[in-house]
Write a protein that holds these residues in place. Structure first.
Motif, PDB file in Angstrom:
ATOM      1  N   ASN A 107     -10.074  50.046  47.753  1.00  0.00           N
ATOM      2  CA  ASN A 107     -10.648  49.352  48.902  1.00  0.00           C
ATOM      3  C   ASN A 107      -9.854  49.652  50.172  1.00  0.00           C
ATOM      4  O   ASN A 107     -10.426  49.825  51.257  1.00  0.00           O
ATOM      5  N   ARG A 108      -8.546  49.713  50.038  1.00  0.00           N
ATOM      6  CA  ARG A 108      -7.680  50.035  51.169  1.00  0.00           C
ATOM      7  C   ARG A 108      -7.970  51.440  51.694  1.00  0.00           C
ATOM      8  O   ARG A 108      -8.062  51.662  52.903  1.00  0.00           O
ATOM      9  N   VAL A 109      -8.157  52.376  50.761  1.00  0.00           N
ATOM     10  CA  VAL A 109      -8.421  53.764  51.139  1.00  0.00           C
ATOM     11  C   VAL A 109      -9.790  53.895  51.798  1.00  0.00           C
ATOM     12  O   VAL A 109      -9.939  54.583  52.811  1.00  0.00           O
ATOM     13  N   LYS A 110     -10.801  53.247  51.243  1.00  0.00           N
ATOM     14  CA  LYS A 110     -12.142  53.372  51.810  1.00  0.00           C
ATOM     15  C   LYS A 110     -12.213  52.794  53.218  1.00  0.00           C
ATOM     16  O   LYS A 110     -12.967  53.289  54.074  1.00  0.00           O
ATOM     17  N   ALA A 111     -11.419  51.756  53.485  1.00  0.00           N
ATOM     18  CA  ALA A 111     -11.362  51.232  54.857  1.00  0.00           C
ATOM     19  C   ALA A 111     -10.777  52.275  55.801  1.00  0.00           C
ATOM     20  O   ALA A 111     -11.239  52.439  56.942  1.00  0.00           O
ATOM     21  N   LEU A 112      -9.779  53.011  55.337  1.00  0.00           N
ATOM     22  CA  LEU A 112      -9.174  54.055  56.163  1.00  0.00           C
ATOM     23  C   LEU A 112     -10.138  55.199  56.419  1.00  0.00           C
ATOM     24  O   LEU A 112     -10.060  55.864  57.452  1.00  0.00           O
ATOM     25  N   GLN A 158       8.377  41.733  60.729  1.00  0.00           N
ATOM     26  CA  GLN A 158       8.463  40.302  61.006  1.00  0.00           C
ATOM     27  C   GLN A 158       8.704  40.088  62.491  1.00  0.00           C
ATOM     28  O   GLN A 158       9.458  40.836  63.125  1.00  0.00           O
ATOM     29  N   GLY A 159       8.027  39.052  63.011  1.00  0.00           N
ATOM     30  CA  GLY A 159       8.246  38.687  64.397  1.00  0.00           C
ATOM     31  C   GLY A 159       9.512  37.861  64.556  1.00  0.00           C
ATOM     32  O   GLY A 159      10.252  37.622  63.598  1.00  0.00           O
ATOM     33  N   GLU A 160       9.756  37.408  65.771  1.00  0.00           N
ATOM     34  CA  GLU A 160      10.967  36.631  66.047  1.00  0.00           C
ATOM     35  C   GLU A 160      10.997  35.333  65.243  1.00  0.00           C
ATOM     36  O   GLU A 160      12.062  34.830  64.892  1.00  0.00           O
ATOM     37  N   SER A 161       9.816  34.792  64.948  1.00  0.00           N
ATOM     38  CA  SER A 161       9.754  33.545  64.188  1.00  0.00           C
ATOM     39  C   SER A 161       9.897  33.761  62.691  1.00  0.00           C
ATOM     40  O   SER A 161       9.936  32.797  61.923  1.00  0.00           O
ATOM     41  N   GLY A 162       9.980  35.031  62.268  1.00  0.00           N
ATOM     42  CA  GLY A 162      10.069  35.333  60.852  1.00  0.00           C
ATOM     43  C   GLY A 162       8.729  35.492  60.176  1.00  0.00           C
ATOM     44  O   GLY A 162       8.658  35.799  58.987  1.00  0.00           O
ATOM     45  N   ARG A 163       7.650  35.295  60.923  1.00  0.00           N
ATOM     46  CA  ARG A 163       6.308  35.443  60.361  1.00  0.00           C
ATOM     47  C   ARG A 163       5.928  36.920  60.298  1.00  0.00           C
ATOM     48  O   ARG A 163       6.401  37.732  61.104  1.00  0.00           O
ATOM     49  N   PRO A 164       5.063  37.294  59.355  1.00  0.00           N
ATOM     50  CA  PRO A 164       4.590  38.686  59.313  1.00  0.00           C
ATOM     51  C   PRO A 164       3.952  39.072  60.644  1.00  0.00           C
ATOM     52  O   PRO A 164       3.214  38.288  61.251  1.00  0.00           O
ATOM     53  N   PHE A 218      -2.247  36.925  62.473  1.00  0.00           N
ATOM     54  CA  PHE A 218      -3.365  37.514  61.743  1.00  0.00           C
ATOM     55  C   PHE A 218      -3.691  36.668  60.520  1.00  0.00           C
ATOM     56  O   PHE A 218      -2.923  35.794  60.122  1.00  0.00           O
ATOM     57  N   ASN A 219      -4.829  36.954  59.904  1.00  0.00           N
ATOM     58  CA  ASN A 219      -5.292  36.138  58.787  1.00  0.00           C
ATOM     59  C   ASN A 219      -4.371  36.211  57.575  1.00  0.00           C
ATOM     60  O   ASN A 219      -4.241  35.249  56.829  1.00  0.00           O
ATOM     61  N   SER A 220      -3.754  37.375  57.366  1.00  0.00           N
ATOM     62  CA  SER A 220      -2.928  37.549  56.170  1.00  0.00           C
ATOM     63  C   SER A 220      -1.989  38.729  56.365  1.00  0.00           C
ATOM     64  O   SER A 220      -2.232  39.597  57.215  1.00  0.00           O
ATOM     65  N   PRO A 221      -0.921  38.790  55.567  1.00  0.00           N
ATOM     66  CA  PRO A 221      -0.061  39.975  55.604  1.00  0.00           C
ATOM     67  C   PRO A 221      -0.818  41.250  55.239  1.00  0.00           C
ATOM     68  O   PRO A 221      -0.494  42.334  55.723  1.00  0.00           O
ATOM     69  N   GLN A 222      -1.843  41.113  54.371  1.00  0.00           N
ATOM     70  CA  GLN A 222      -2.629  42.277  53.978  1.00  0.00           C
ATOM     71  C   GLN A 222      -3.382  42.861  55.172  1.00  0.00           C
ATOM     72  O   GLN A 222      -3.523  44.087  55.288  1.00  0.00           O
ATOM     73  N   GLU A 223      -3.846  41.999  56.065  1.00  0.00           N
ATOM     74  CA  GLU A 223      -4.536  42.498  57.263  1.00  0.00           C
ATOM     75  C   GLU A 223      -3.568  43.290  58.139  1.00  0.00           C
ATOM     76  O   GLU A 223      -3.927  44.330  58.712  1.00  0.00           O
ATOM     77  N   ILE A 224      -2.340  42.822  58.224  1.00  0.00           N
ATOM     78  CA  ILE A 224      -1.329  43.540  58.996  1.00  0.00           C
ATOM     79  C   ILE A 224      -1.060  44.904  58.372  1.00  0.00           C
ATOM     80  O   ILE A 224      -0.953  45.920  59.081  1.00  0.00           O
ATOM     81  N   LEU A 227      -3.917  47.268  59.200  1.00  0.00           N
ATOM     82  CA  LEU A 227      -3.839  47.744  60.576  1.00  0.00           C
ATOM     83  C   LEU A 227      -2.717  48.762  60.736  1.00  0.00           C
ATOM     84  O   LEU A 227      -2.856  49.766  61.442  1.00  0.00           O
ATOM     85  N   ASN A 228      -1.608  48.493  60.069  1.00  0.00           N
ATOM     86  CA  ASN A 228      -0.495  49.430  60.120  1.00  0.00           C
ATOM     87  C   ASN A 228      -0.919  50.791  59.557  1.00  0.00           C
ATOM     88  O   ASN A 228      -0.621  51.840  60.144  1.00  0.00           O
ATOM     89  N   ASP A 229      -1.627  50.782  58.429  1.00  0.00           N
ATOM     90  CA  ASP A 229      -2.136  52.030  57.849  1.00  0.00           C
ATOM     91  C   ASP A 229      -3.051  52.751  58.842  1.00  0.00           C
ATOM     92  O   ASP A 229      -2.947  53.966  59.037  1.00  0.00           O
ATOM     93  N   LEU A 230      -3.936  51.988  59.447  1.00  0.00           N
ATOM     94  CA  LEU A 230      -4.969  52.556  60.312  1.00  0.00           C
ATOM     95  C   LEU A 230      -4.395  53.188  61.570  1.00  0.00           C
ATOM     96  O   LEU A 230      -4.875  54.224  62.039  1.00  0.00           O
TER      97      LEU A 230
END
Length: 245
Positions: A107-112, A158-164, A218-224, A227-230
């Motif tokens: 699924n990750r590949v097909k999105a790319l 991770q951002g300054e707050s430690g969040r993804p 973002f909605n989830s670390p997976q979304e990040i 986007l990083n892949d893309l």
């Protein structure tokens, strides 16, 4: 009899090495023939296991654009660790042959393969400042302040707050422009747009002058990660649509 025996002995002494050499080369030839057949069977079995994905270019596209698209897709697959894939262009179609992949990776590949990856950071107009992300329309946004051309590097972290967070490192021109933009628009919302879709619209809390933009929410670390892949490659020069089998 002695002379005959010696003659036979000499004949055998001469012929045996020749016979052994012939047997050796016949065996060697059979070995390489069997090896070739084995490799052919392996290649055929590997080919049968490949998943074929066909992507059709939308609109009139020249061969150079399709070749650039093929090259970028190849880089994307390599970046996410896919090996043993094949890519080819036939007319206006890009044919991708993928090795067996786990469902999540597939699924990750097909999105790319189907997303162009056009990034834009755009200020939200004052008239839409109180709207939710789902309510913001493209007409509620100002012209793009940053695009892919301004990126030097993208990474998930991770951002300054430690969040993804998705961390954008800007080139010199983009960093200078973004510093001016954020300094002049503290308190306003900035939409993160990918392929025309508004993902989030955080508020600018303070001027960002170091050339590093850390985006969380973002909605989830997976979304990040997606986007990083893309964004590891420039955007595709053409829109592709999946051809259903």
């Amino acid at each position: 009899m002695g002379n005959v025996a010696r003659w036979i002995f000499n004949l055998l002494f001469t012929l045996i090495p020749v016979i052994l050499l012939v047997v050796f080369f016949v065996s060697l030839s059979a070995f390489f023939r069997d090896l070739k057949e084995y490799r052919t069977r392996q290649a055929q079995e590997a080919e049968a296991r490949l998943e074929v994905v066909r992507l059709r270019a939308v609109g009139n596209v020249n061969p150079q654009t399709l070749e650039e698209t093929r090259r970028l897709l190849s880089r994307r697959l390599q970046n996410v660790g896919v090996r043993g894939f094949r890519l080819e262009v036939q007319n206006s179609t890009v044919i991708v042959r993928l090795p067996p992949l786990e469902a999540a990776v597939r699924n990750r590949v097909k999105a790319l393969l189907t997303q162009r990856g056009n990034l834009a950071l755009q200020l939200v107009k004052a008239s839409a400042s109180n709207r939710s992300v789902a309510q913001i329309r493209p007409t509620d946004l100002e012209a793009p302040a940053l695009t892919n051309r301004d990126l030097y590097r993208v990474q998930a972290g991770q951002g300054e707050s430690g969040r993804p967070a998705l961390i954008l490192r800007l080139n010199r021109e983009g960093a200078a422009r973004f510093a001016r933009l954020t300094s002049a628009n503290v308190g306003r919302r900035l939409a993160i747009v990918v392929d025309g879709r508004i993902l989030i619209a955080p508020t600018i809390r303070s001027p960002i002058t170091g050339g590093v933009v850390s985006i969380s929410g973002f909605n989830s670390p997976q979304e990040i990660e997606r986007l990083n892949d893309l964004l590891q490659t420039p955007p595709l020069p053409v829109r592709l649509e999946l051809v259903k089998p």
